[in-house]
Scaffold this motif. Sequence first.
Motif, PDB file in Angstrom:
ATOM      1  N   SER A  29     -88.769-111.778 -10.131  1.00  0.00           N
ATOM      2  CA  SER A  29     -88.850-113.198 -10.471  1.00  0.00           C
ATOM      3  C   SER A  29     -88.057-113.503 -11.732  1.00  0.00           C
ATOM      4  CB  SER A  29     -90.306-113.596 -10.708  1.00  0.00           C
ATOM      5  OG  SER A  29     -91.032-113.480  -9.519  1.00  0.00           O
ATOM      6  N   VAL A  30     -87.366-114.626 -11.696  1.00  0.00           N
ATOM      7  CA  VAL A  30     -86.754-115.192 -12.894  1.00  0.00           C
ATOM      8  C   VAL A  30     -87.369-116.578 -13.037  1.00  0.00           C
ATOM      9  CG1 VAL A  30     -84.652-113.791 -12.777  1.00  0.00           C
ATOM     10  CG2 VAL A  30     -84.684-115.993 -11.630  1.00  0.00           C
ATOM     11  N   GLY A  31     -86.843-117.407 -13.858  1.00  0.00           N
ATOM     12  CA  GLY A  31     -87.449-118.716 -14.078  1.00  0.00           C
ATOM     13  C   GLY A  31     -87.134-119.734 -13.012  1.00  0.00           C
ATOM     14  N   GLN A  32     -87.858-120.834 -13.067  1.00  0.00           N
ATOM     15  CA  GLN A  32     -87.649-122.029 -12.257  1.00  0.00           C
ATOM     16  C   GLN A  32     -87.733-121.765 -10.754  1.00  0.00           C
ATOM     17  OE1 GLN A  32     -84.449-124.567 -13.575  1.00  0.00           O
ATOM     18  NE2 GLN A  32     -84.791-124.077 -15.734  1.00  0.00           N
ATOM     19  N   GLY A  33     -88.603-120.837 -10.367  1.00  0.00           N
ATOM     20  CA  GLY A  33     -88.841-120.584  -8.955  1.00  0.00           C
ATOM     21  C   GLY A  33     -87.791-119.726  -8.279  1.00  0.00           C
ATOM     22  N   LEU A  34     -86.889-119.162  -9.042  1.00  0.00           N
ATOM     23  CA  LEU A  34     -85.849-118.309  -8.489  1.00  0.00           C
ATOM     24  C   LEU A  34     -86.208-116.839  -8.669  1.00  0.00           C
ATOM     25  CD1 LEU A  34     -82.685-120.184  -9.828  1.00  0.00           C
ATOM     26  CD2 LEU A  34     -83.748-120.383  -7.575  1.00  0.00           C
ATOM     27  N   ALA A  35     -85.584-115.995  -7.856  1.00  0.00           N
ATOM     28  CA  ALA A  35     -85.722-114.547  -7.977  1.00  0.00           C
ATOM     29  C   ALA A  35     -84.348-113.937  -7.781  1.00  0.00           C
ATOM     30  CB  ALA A  35     -86.697-114.007  -6.938  1.00  0.00           C
ATOM     31  N   LEU A  36     -84.216-112.703  -8.221  1.00  0.00           N
ATOM     32  CA  LEU A  36     -82.963-111.984  -7.999  1.00  0.00           C
ATOM     33  C   LEU A  36     -83.261-110.619  -7.413  1.00  0.00           C
ATOM     34  CD1 LEU A  36     -82.538-109.600 -10.319  1.00  0.00           C
ATOM     35  CD2 LEU A  36     -81.925-111.537 -11.733  1.00  0.00           C
ATOM     36  N   VAL A  37     -82.308-110.122  -6.653  1.00  0.00           N
ATOM     37  CA  VAL A  37     -82.308-108.747  -6.171  1.00  0.00           C
ATOM     38  C   VAL A  37     -81.139-108.078  -6.867  1.00  0.00           C
ATOM     39  CG1 VAL A  37     -81.899-107.220  -4.206  1.00  0.00           C
ATOM     40  CG2 VAL A  37     -83.372-109.215  -3.940  1.00  0.00           C
ATOM     41  N   PRO A  38     -81.427-107.125  -7.772  1.00  0.00           N
ATOM     42  CA  PRO A  38     -80.339-106.442  -8.476  1.00  0.00           C
ATOM     43  C   PRO A  38     -79.492-105.616  -7.508  1.00  0.00           C
ATOM     44  CG  PRO A  38     -82.472-106.009  -9.514  1.00  0.00           C
ATOM     45  CD  PRO A  38     -82.738-106.676  -8.200  1.00  0.00           C
ATOM     46  N   MET A  39     -78.188-105.686  -7.661  1.00  0.00           N
ATOM     47  CA  MET A  39     -77.280-104.891  -6.840  1.00  0.00           C
ATOM     48  C   MET A  39     -77.162-103.513  -7.493  1.00  0.00           C
ATOM     49  SD  MET A  39     -75.532-104.478  -4.186  1.00  0.00           S
ATOM     50  CE  MET A  39     -74.595-105.655  -3.266  1.00  0.00           C
ATOM     51  N   THR A  40     -78.196-102.713  -7.283  1.00  0.00           N
ATOM     52  CA  THR A  40     -78.214-101.355  -7.814  1.00  0.00           C
ATOM     53  C   THR A  40     -77.304-100.472  -6.960  1.00  0.00           C
ATOM     54  OG1 THR A  40     -80.073-100.784  -6.409  1.00  0.00           O
ATOM     55  CG2 THR A  40     -80.590-101.651  -8.617  1.00  0.00           C
ATOM     56  N   TYR A  41     -77.095 -99.258  -7.417  1.00  0.00           N
ATOM     57  CA  TYR A  41     -76.298 -98.318  -6.624  1.00  0.00           C
ATOM     58  C   TYR A  41     -76.984 -98.022  -5.299  1.00  0.00           C
ATOM     59  CZ  TYR A  41     -73.334 -97.762 -10.684  1.00  0.00           C
ATOM     60  OH  TYR A  41     -72.478 -98.008 -11.724  1.00  0.00           O
ATOM     61  N   ALA A  42     -78.321 -97.946  -5.306  1.00  0.00           N
ATOM     62  CA  ALA A  42     -79.062 -97.702  -4.063  1.00  0.00           C
ATOM     63  C   ALA A  42     -78.855 -98.844  -3.075  1.00  0.00           C
ATOM     64  CB  ALA A  42     -80.547 -97.511  -4.363  1.00  0.00           C
ATOM     65  N   LEU A  43     -78.912-100.084  -3.550  1.00  0.00           N
ATOM     66  CA  LEU A  43     -78.682-101.219  -2.664  1.00  0.00           C
ATOM     67  C   LEU A  43     -77.240-101.240  -2.190  1.00  0.00           C
ATOM     68  CD1 LEU A  43     -79.622-103.746  -1.203  1.00  0.00           C
ATOM     69  CD2 LEU A  43     -79.249-105.036  -3.318  1.00  0.00           C
ATOM     70  N   PHE A  44     -76.310-100.987  -3.092  1.00  0.00           N
ATOM     71  CA  PHE A  44     -74.898-100.949  -2.701  1.00  0.00           C
ATOM     72  C   PHE A  44     -74.688 -99.937  -1.582  1.00  0.00           C
ATOM     73  CE2 PHE A  44     -70.556 -99.395  -2.935  1.00  0.00           C
ATOM     74  CZ  PHE A  44     -69.839-100.573  -2.930  1.00  0.00           C
ATOM     75  N   ASP A  45     -75.262 -98.730  -1.747  1.00  0.00           N
ATOM     76  CA  ASP A  45     -75.120 -97.700  -0.714  1.00  0.00           C
ATOM     77  C   ASP A  45     -75.757 -98.136   0.598  1.00  0.00           C
ATOM     78  OD1 ASP A  45     -73.754 -96.093  -2.506  1.00  0.00           O
ATOM     79  OD2 ASP A  45     -75.495 -94.836  -2.979  1.00  0.00           O
ATOM     80  N   ALA A  46     -76.872 -98.875   0.525  1.00  0.00           N
ATOM     81  CA  ALA A  46     -77.567 -99.323   1.725  1.00  0.00           C
ATOM     82  C   ALA A  46     -76.797-100.405   2.480  1.00  0.00           C
ATOM     83  CB  ALA A  46     -78.959 -99.837   1.365  1.00  0.00           C
ATOM     84  N   VAL A  47     -76.049-101.246   1.776  1.00  0.00           N
ATOM     85  CA  VAL A  47     -75.372-102.369   2.442  1.00  0.00           C
ATOM     86  C   VAL A  47     -73.895-102.123   2.696  1.00  0.00           C
ATOM     87  CG1 VAL A  47     -77.026-104.046   1.555  1.00  0.00           C
ATOM     88  CG2 VAL A  47     -74.895-103.642   0.295  1.00  0.00           C
ATOM     89  N   ALA A  48     -73.320-101.106   2.055  1.00  0.00           N
ATOM     90  CA  ALA A  48     -71.906-100.803   2.290  1.00  0.00           C
ATOM     91  C   ALA A  48     -71.751-100.352   3.736  1.00  0.00           C
ATOM     92  CB  ALA A  48     -71.428 -99.721   1.325  1.00  0.00           C
ATOM     93  N   ASP A  49     -70.849-100.970   4.441  1.00  0.00           N
ATOM     94  CA  ASP A  49     -70.689-100.666   5.859  1.00  0.00           C
ATOM     95  C   ASP A  49     -69.336-100.039   6.176  1.00  0.00           C
ATOM     96  OD1 ASP A  49     -68.967-102.793   5.551  1.00  0.00           O
ATOM     97  OD2 ASP A  49     -69.857-104.018   7.121  1.00  0.00           O
ATOM     98  N   GLY A  50     -68.613 -99.649   5.134  1.00  0.00           N
ATOM     99  CA  GLY A  50     -67.312 -99.029   5.346  1.00  0.00           C
ATOM    100  C   GLY A  50     -66.185-100.018   5.534  1.00  0.00           C
TER     101      GLY A  50
END
Length: 156
Positions: A29-50
Amino acid sequence: MSYDLQAVIAVEETLRVVSRGLAAARPASVGQGLALVPMTYALFDAVADGSGMGASGFRRLTGGFEQTLARWSEAGPVAYVESEYFGGVGEQRAVVWEGGAVVLGPLHVDEGEPFASAGSPVSQALRRLGAVARAGRDEFSAVGLDRHRHTEAWIA
């Protein structure tokens, strides 16, 4: 001092729902009803499709993940932002999807360039998501993106 952020940002409930099936996505959670998903190395590896990096000049936004974010935006506007600074010098990039299409950007300000009169790329993206600047603060600080100095700190 340095600052770096690579993240997906959206309305909190929207982000929690659309990222639910992605184990490496950890909404914060961040302010004003927004949230973020950090682009960590784990997430990058999970979404990288080549497919390689997207054409928009971002460091951690792959072409395949751009398509995922476009799909996520069917549930509500979704932004991807990158901000990197060291000693007050740096750069920002931002893009916003809504209804499956890019509706803002990609915006970028490189090292040494001034922000546009509309504000920084990240602030413009946040505004598109509904963030409101407070007196003497831009949208970036109004939602609290200055709370942590590094992307990984958002999931601690």
